[in-house]
Design a protein around this motif. Structure first.
Motif, mmCIF file in Angstrom:
data_model
loop_
_atom_site.group_PDB
_atom_site.id
_atom_site.type_symbol
_atom_site.label_atom_id
_atom_site.label_comp_id
_atom_site.label_asym_id
_atom_site.label_seq_id
_atom_site.Cartn_x
_atom_site.Cartn_y
_atom_site.Cartn_z
ATOM 1 N N LYS A 91 67.216 -42.377 -17.889
ATOM 2 C CA LYS A 91 68.249 -42.601 -18.910
ATOM 3 C C LYS A 91 67.807 -42.036 -20.256
ATOM 4 O O LYS A 91 68.584 -41.378 -20.960
ATOM 5 N N ASN A 92 66.550 -42.251 -20.640
ATOM 6 C CA ASN A 92 66.046 -41.737 -21.909
ATOM 7 C C ASN A 92 65.992 -40.208 -21.911
ATOM 8 O O ASN A 92 66.289 -39.560 -22.924
ATOM 9 N N ILE A 93 65.598 -39.609 -20.787
ATOM 10 C CA ILE A 93 65.551 -38.146 -20.696
ATOM 11 C C ILE A 93 66.942 -37.553 -20.869
ATOM 12 O O ILE A 93 67.146 -36.557 -21.575
ATOM 13 N N ASN A 94 67.923 -38.137 -20.225
ATOM 14 C CA ASN A 94 69.299 -37.642 -20.367
ATOM 15 C C ASN A 94 69.783 -37.781 -21.807
ATOM 16 O O ASN A 94 70.501 -36.918 -22.326
ATOM 17 N N ALA A 95 69.385 -38.878 -22.480
ATOM 18 C CA ALA A 95 69.781 -39.046 -23.883
ATOM 19 C C ALA A 95 69.153 -37.990 -24.769
ATOM 20 O O ALA A 95 69.792 -37.433 -25.669
ATOM 21 N N LEU A 96 67.872 -37.651 -24.514
ATOM 22 C CA LEU A 96 67.214 -36.603 -25.302
ATOM 23 C C LEU A 96 67.827 -35.243 -25.048
ATOM 24 O O LEU A 96 67.964 -34.424 -25.970
ATOM 25 N N ARG A 97 68.204 -34.969 -23.806
ATOM 26 C CA ARG A 97 68.853 -33.690 -23.508
ATOM 27 C C ARG A 97 70.167 -33.543 -24.265
ATOM 28 O O ARG A 97 70.532 -32.450 -24.698
ATOM 29 N N GLY A 98 70.862 -34.648 -24.436
ATOM 30 C CA GLY A 98 72.116 -34.573 -25.178
ATOM 31 C C GLY A 98 71.908 -34.351 -26.661
ATOM 32 O O GLY A 98 72.742 -33.731 -27.334
ATOM 33 N N LYS A 99 70.780 -34.828 -27.212
ATOM 34 C CA LYS A 99 70.533 -34.669 -28.632
ATOM 35 C C LYS A 99 70.045 -33.265 -28.989
ATOM 36 O O LYS A 99 70.297 -32.764 -30.074
ATOM 37 N N ILE A 100 69.294 -32.644 -28.072
ATOM 38 C CA ILE A 100 68.723 -31.320 -28.369
ATOM 39 C C ILE A 100 69.764 -30.259 -28.045
ATOM 40 O O ILE A 100 70.144 -30.063 -26.888
ATOM 41 N N SER A 101 70.212 -29.544 -29.050
ATOM 42 C CA SER A 101 71.212 -28.494 -28.839
ATOM 43 C C SER A 101 70.570 -27.193 -28.377
ATOM 44 O O SER A 101 71.129 -26.451 -27.584
ATOM 45 N N LYS A 102 69.355 -26.880 -28.874
ATOM 46 C CA LYS A 102 68.650 -25.674 -28.460
ATOM 47 C C LYS A 102 67.152 -25.963 -28.495
ATOM 48 O O LYS A 102 66.691 -26.808 -29.258
ATOM 49 N N PRO A 103 66.393 -25.271 -27.677
ATOM 50 C CA PRO A 103 64.949 -25.523 -27.650
ATOM 51 C C PRO A 103 64.302 -25.114 -28.964
ATOM 52 O O PRO A 103 64.757 -24.183 -29.621
#
Length: 301
Positions: A91-103
């Motif tokens: 769940k936390n990984i998916n939340a971080l993926r949503g916050k990061i727009s680009k590497p």
């Protein structure tokens, strides 16, 4: 004549030793009493202290089953905790993926040079086809003599010896790492040739030359660094008919590692590259070549 009657006298060995008999009887009585006392103690201890043990041993199978069930219950609890932690982590990984727009951008620029040696940019530069790590080799140094430093060794005030201190061999130029000041191949004069062999025919694109910067030079200058040089490619071991693919100048005031693009069509492959040094930055006796690099792409077809 009437004979006198004498009472027979018993010998000393035939007399009964009543004192010994008393001692033996007392010892036998003590042994019998000790036997009865030991039997009583054994019966008492067996009845009062080993009754619970007999009960435990009789119910051993039942206790074993209970212990196994208890272990299984603990294992189930641990598995449930791990599963919940994994779900929370996902769940936390998916939340971080949503916050990061680009590497994030990775900084590839070399920030500083270590004070005790220069390490090549192993992870930020192009592949070095001629390095020893990629099975490159030094084939020859035609018409070039390595520089030998002459020195004198004094034993006494009236006795001295002249010795020659050779510098590093030509293979130093392809080792990939500059470990310290003076870790270079020095040849006599200002003109010299260095012929390198690649492990496979390759499409060549550029070359690089590395030298220590002025800030690390003990004299405050790098007049022994190469200045003008040519790059040639050869189709065979016949080094007289090489093809010149570039003539360049190493700027001693520029970066310590400088790259030069080759004039190649990008279609023909070569496995022999020659560096032909024409001059240095002013040293009259020798030229120091720290590292040379050949860039391009190996062909495995």
């Amino acid at each position: 004549m009437k004979e006198d009657y004498q009472k027979p006298v018993l010998k000393e060995s035939s007399r009964i030793n009543w004192q010994s008999i008393k001692y033996i009887a007392a010892l036998i009585s003590l042994i019998v009493v000790s036997g009865f006392l030991g039997a009583y103690c054994y019966a008492y201890i067996t009845y009062h202290y080993f009754q619970d043990s007999r009960c435990v041993f009789s119910n051993h199978h039942y206790l074993d089953v209970v212990m196994k069930d208890d272990r299984y219950s603990h294992l189930d609890l641990k598995i449930q905790k791990i599963s919940s932690c994994m779900a929370e982590l996902a769940k936390n990984i998916n939340a971080l993926r949503g916050k990061i727009s680009k590497p994030p951008e990775i900084e590839t620029k070399v920030i500083a040079i270590p004070p005790r040696g220069i390490w090549e940019e192993l992870f930020t530069s192009e592949p070095d086809l001629a390095s020893a790590g990629n099975f490159g080799s030094v084939l020859s140094t035609p018409d070039t003599t390595s520089h030998i430093e002459a020195a004198s060794l004094s034993v006494f005030s009236w006795l001295s010896f002249k010795i020659n201190l050779p510098h590093y061999p030509p293979q130093t130029t392809i080792q990939g790492l500059i470990l310290e000041v003076g870790d270079c191949w020095a040849f006599k004069g200002q003109q010299g040739r260095l012929v390198l062999g690649l492990i496979r025919p390759s499409l060549l694109s550029s070359v690089s030359i590395s030298h220590i910067p002025v800030t690390l030079s003990p004299s405050g200058d790098i007049i022994s660094a190469p200045k003008l040089f040519q790059v040639l490619v050869h189709r065979s071991q016949d080094l007289e008919n090489g093809i010149t693919v570039g003539e360049f100048e190493y700027n001693k005031a520029g970066p310590w590692r400088q790259k030069f693009n080759l004039n190649t069509d990008g279609e023909e492959t070569f496995d022999i590259v020659e560096f032909r040094f024409l001059s240095n930055h002013g040293h009259p006796n020798y030229t120091c070549v720290y590292r040379v690099h050949v860039h391009g792409k190996m062909i495995f077809a």
